[in-house]
Design a protein around this motif. Structure first.
Motif, PDB file in Angstrom:
ATOM      1  N   ILE A  17       0.836  -1.204   0.000  1.00 56.15           N
ATOM      2  CA  ILE A  17       0.000   0.000   0.000  1.00 56.15           C
ATOM      3  C   ILE A  17       0.872   1.255   0.000  1.00 56.15           C
ATOM      4  CG2 ILE A  17      -1.760   1.284   1.276  1.00 56.15           C
ATOM      5  CD1 ILE A  17      -2.796  -1.372   2.322  1.00 56.15           C
ATOM      6  N   THR A  18       1.978   1.220   0.718  1.00 60.32           N
ATOM      7  CA  THR A  18       2.902   2.359   0.728  1.00 60.32           C
ATOM      8  C   THR A  18       3.394   2.665  -0.673  1.00 60.32           C
ATOM      9  OG1 THR A  18       3.652   1.847   2.976  1.00 60.32           O
ATOM     10  CG2 THR A  18       5.099   3.220   1.627  1.00 60.32           C
ATOM     11  N   GLU A  19       3.798   1.624  -1.389  1.00 64.10           N
ATOM     12  CA  GLU A  19       4.278   1.807  -2.759  1.00 64.10           C
ATOM     13  C   GLU A  19       3.165   2.338  -3.656  1.00 64.10           C
ATOM     14  OE1 GLU A  19       7.415   1.610  -5.623  1.00 64.10           O
ATOM     15  OE2 GLU A  19       7.331   1.555  -3.425  1.00 64.10           O
ATOM     16  N   ALA A  20       1.946   1.840  -3.454  1.00 61.87           N
ATOM     17  CA  ALA A  20       0.813   2.292  -4.272  1.00 61.87           C
ATOM     18  C   ALA A  20       0.485   3.757  -4.019  1.00 61.87           C
ATOM     19  CB  ALA A  20      -0.407   1.422  -3.990  1.00 61.87           C
ATOM     20  N   LEU A  21       0.583   4.201  -2.778  1.00 68.16           N
ATOM     21  CA  LEU A  21       0.307   5.609  -2.468  1.00 68.16           C
ATOM     22  C   LEU A  21       1.361   6.530  -3.061  1.00 68.16           C
ATOM     23  CD1 LEU A  21      -0.890   5.326   1.246  1.00 68.16           C
ATOM     24  CD2 LEU A  21      -2.303   5.741  -0.788  1.00 68.16           C
ATOM     25  N   LYS A  22       2.573   6.012  -3.242  1.00 68.46           N
ATOM     26  CA  LYS A  22       3.634   6.806  -3.870  1.00 68.46           C
ATOM     27  C   LYS A  22       3.438   6.873  -5.381  1.00 68.46           C
ATOM     28  CE  LYS A  22       7.255   5.811  -0.442  1.00 68.46           C
ATOM     29  NZ  LYS A  22       8.569   5.139  -0.226  1.00 68.46           N
ATOM     30  N   PHE A  23       2.959   5.763  -5.956  1.00 66.99           N
ATOM     31  CA  PHE A  23       2.758   5.676  -7.407  1.00 66.99           C
ATOM     32  C   PHE A  23       1.371   5.094  -7.678  1.00 66.99           C
ATOM     33  CE2 PHE A  23       7.253   5.006  -6.398  1.00 66.99           C
ATOM     34  CZ  PHE A  23       7.840   6.063  -7.099  1.00 66.99           C
ATOM     35  N   PRO A  24       0.323   5.889  -7.471  1.00 66.51           N
ATOM     36  CA  PRO A  24      -1.055   5.382  -7.574  1.00 66.51           C
ATOM     37  C   PRO A  24      -1.454   4.997  -8.993  1.00 66.51           C
ATOM     38  CG  PRO A  24      -1.039   7.768  -7.297  1.00 66.51           C
ATOM     39  CD  PRO A  24       0.373   7.321  -7.108  1.00 66.51           C
ATOM     40  N   LYS A  25      -2.289   3.958  -9.079  1.00 68.27           N
ATOM     41  CA  LYS A  25      -2.796   3.510 -10.380  1.00 68.27           C
ATOM     42  C   LYS A  25      -3.850   4.479 -10.928  1.00 68.27           C
ATOM     43  CE  LYS A  25      -0.626  -0.536 -10.563  1.00 68.27           C
ATOM     44  NZ  LYS A  25       0.030  -0.521  -9.240  1.00 68.27           N
ATOM     45  N   PHE A  26      -4.734   4.984 -10.044  1.00 67.02           N
ATOM     46  CA  PHE A  26      -5.759   5.940 -10.435  1.00 67.02           C
ATOM     47  C   PHE A  26      -5.480   7.283  -9.766  1.00 67.02           C
ATOM     48  CE2 PHE A  26      -8.775   2.073 -10.641  1.00 67.02           C
ATOM     49  CZ  PHE A  26      -8.398   1.816 -11.945  1.00 67.02           C
ATOM     50  N   LEU A  27      -6.056   8.325 -10.327  1.00 66.40           N
ATOM     51  CA  LEU A  27      -5.902   9.665  -9.770  1.00 66.40           C
ATOM     52  C   LEU A  27      -6.504   9.730  -8.371  1.00 66.40           C
ATOM     53  CD1 LEU A  27      -5.056  12.647 -10.272  1.00 66.40           C
ATOM     54  CD2 LEU A  27      -7.393  13.036 -11.102  1.00 66.40           C
ATOM     55  N   LEU A  28      -5.749  10.291  -7.429  1.00 64.02           N
ATOM     56  CA  LEU A  28      -6.233  10.432  -6.056  1.00 64.02           C
ATOM     57  C   LEU A  28      -6.843  11.810  -5.858  1.00 64.02           C
ATOM     58  CD1 LEU A  28      -3.255   8.823  -4.087  1.00 64.02           C
ATOM     59  CD2 LEU A  28      -5.242   7.717  -5.131  1.00 64.02           C
ATOM     60  N   TYR A  29      -7.983  11.856  -5.201  1.00 61.69           N
ATOM     61  CA  TYR A  29      -8.624  13.133  -4.901  1.00 61.69           C
ATOM     62  C   TYR A  29      -9.331  13.026  -3.559  1.00 61.69           C
ATOM     63  CZ  TYR A  29     -12.471  10.618  -7.230  1.00 61.69           C
ATOM     64  OH  TYR A  29     -13.402   9.688  -7.613  1.00 61.69           O
ATOM     65  N   VAL A  30      -9.759  14.160  -3.030  1.00 62.85           N
ATOM     66  CA  VAL A  30     -10.301  14.212  -1.672  1.00 62.85           C
ATOM     67  C   VAL A  30     -11.812  14.404  -1.729  1.00 62.85           C
ATOM     68  CG1 VAL A  30     -10.114  15.298   0.600  1.00 62.85           C
ATOM     69  CG2 VAL A  30      -8.126  15.192  -0.904  1.00 62.85           C
ATOM     70  N   GLY A  31     -12.530  13.319  -1.878  1.00 68.57           N
ATOM     71  CA  GLY A  31     -13.984  13.362  -1.842  1.00 68.57           C
ATOM     72  C   GLY A  31     -14.647  13.555  -3.182  1.00 68.57           C
ATOM     73  N   ARG A  32     -14.149  14.508  -3.983  1.00 71.30           N
ATOM     74  CA  ARG A  32     -14.702  14.760  -5.308  1.00 71.30           C
ATOM     75  C   ARG A  32     -13.568  14.985  -6.293  1.00 71.30           C
ATOM     76  NH1 ARG A  32     -18.806  18.302  -2.487  1.00 71.30           N
ATOM     77  NH2 ARG A  32     -20.508  16.871  -2.040  1.00 71.30           N
ATOM     78  N   LYS A  33     -13.818  14.687  -7.562  1.00 68.99           N
ATOM     79  CA  LYS A  33     -12.765  14.756  -8.560  1.00 68.99           C
ATOM     80  C   LYS A  33     -12.220  16.173  -8.745  1.00 68.99           C
ATOM     81  CE  LYS A  33     -14.242  10.698 -11.165  1.00 68.99           C
ATOM     82  NZ  LYS A  33     -14.711  10.174 -12.467  1.00 68.99           N
ATOM     83  N   SER A  34     -12.985  17.165  -8.341  1.00 66.21           N
ATOM     84  CA  SER A  34     -12.530  18.553  -8.446  1.00 66.21           C
ATOM     85  C   SER A  34     -11.606  18.948  -7.306  1.00 66.21           C
ATOM     86  CB  SER A  34     -13.741  19.500  -8.461  1.00 66.21           C
ATOM     87  OG  SER A  34     -14.518  19.340  -7.278  1.00 66.21           O
ATOM     88  N   CYS A  35     -11.276  17.994  -6.412  1.00 63.58           N
ATOM     89  CA  CYS A  35     -10.480  18.295  -5.215  1.00 63.58           C
ATOM     90  C   CYS A  35      -9.218  17.431  -5.178  1.00 63.58           C
ATOM     91  CB  CYS A  35     -11.309  18.070  -3.952  1.00 63.58           C
ATOM     92  SG  CYS A  35     -12.849  18.999  -3.897  1.00 63.58           S
TER      93      CYS A  35
END
Length: 234
Positions: free
Chosen positions: A135-153
């Protein structure tokens, strides 16, 4: 001593779910368990339609603590409903053209956000398929775009995930680095929200809709969450 994955979730603007209706989508001050599991799932590349993958995410414990005071922000959307007499339109545009001159219901809906977000997160494995190192490696190089609650964030700073040894989730949160992007006037340490853990004695126990049951249908169930207030201002 146990192993915990810790990181700092920072965003200029974000939205944390809660009890919401059609006309208002509110936001709490803190991300629920489901929001963090969703973030981890996106980093690992787990699709919402992947039921087995989503179920496996439930086998991780989550703890969180705000590092900064957030501000409230509300956005307004105009929503129009098409008359039910118009059947199987080719597109939304053609449906509204067909309804031209007829009664179209217009509704103002509200979307709530929080600004200046900085939250310490701790994760521990309770039998999940992925190791904390995965999970640590995935958070450094995520497969999908990470956002905070909504894609606009989007995130405003790297998560900086790391694995630490601590006696319990609460102690692990104290190791999270406070990013320089936090305004000094907003620095704070609020109450800790955590999943139940052995030998814990919470100041408050509550049930909130934080356990994702079906991501496709957007179904969540109540889950017990613990709150700790002692030492919140330290």
């Amino acid at each position: 001593m146990d192993k915990f994955l810790v990181f700092c979730l920072c965003a200029s603007m974000g939205s944390f779910g809660g009890y919401s209706g059609h006309e208002r989508r509110n936001s709490g001050n803190m991300p629920y368990r489901s929001a963090i599991l969703g973030l981890i799932g996106a980093a690992l590349g787990i699709k919402r339609s992947d039921s087995k993958g989503q179920i496996s995410l439930l086998k991780y414990g989550i703890a969180s603590r705000p590092l900064a005071e957030t501000s409230f922000l509300r956005d307004f959307h105009t929503v129009q409903s098409i008359n039910s007499t118009i059947k199987r339109p080719n597109s939304r545009k053609s449906a509204f053209l067909a309804a031209s001159g007829k009664n179209i219901k217009t509704t103002i809906t509200k979307r709530d956000y929080r600004t200046d977000i900085a939250v310490a997160i701790s994760v521990w494995n309770q039998g999940g398929n992925w190791s904390l190192e995965d999970i640590t490696e995935a958070l450094k190089f995520p497969k999908f775009l990470l956002y905070v609650g909504r894609k606009s964030c989007p995130l405003s700073a790297p998560l900086n995930p790391k694995i630490v040894s601590a006696n319990n989730p609460i102690d692990s949160l104290s190791t999270v680095y406070r990013t320089d992007t936090i305004n000094e006037e907003r620095l704070s340490s609020g109450p800790i929200i955590t999943d139940p853990f052995p030998e814990g004695e919470p100041d408050l126990t509550e049930f909130i809709p934080s356990e994702p049951i079906d991501r496709v249908r957007w179904h969540f169930e109540q889950k017990e969450q613990w709150r700790f207030f002692e030492g919140a201002d330290k």
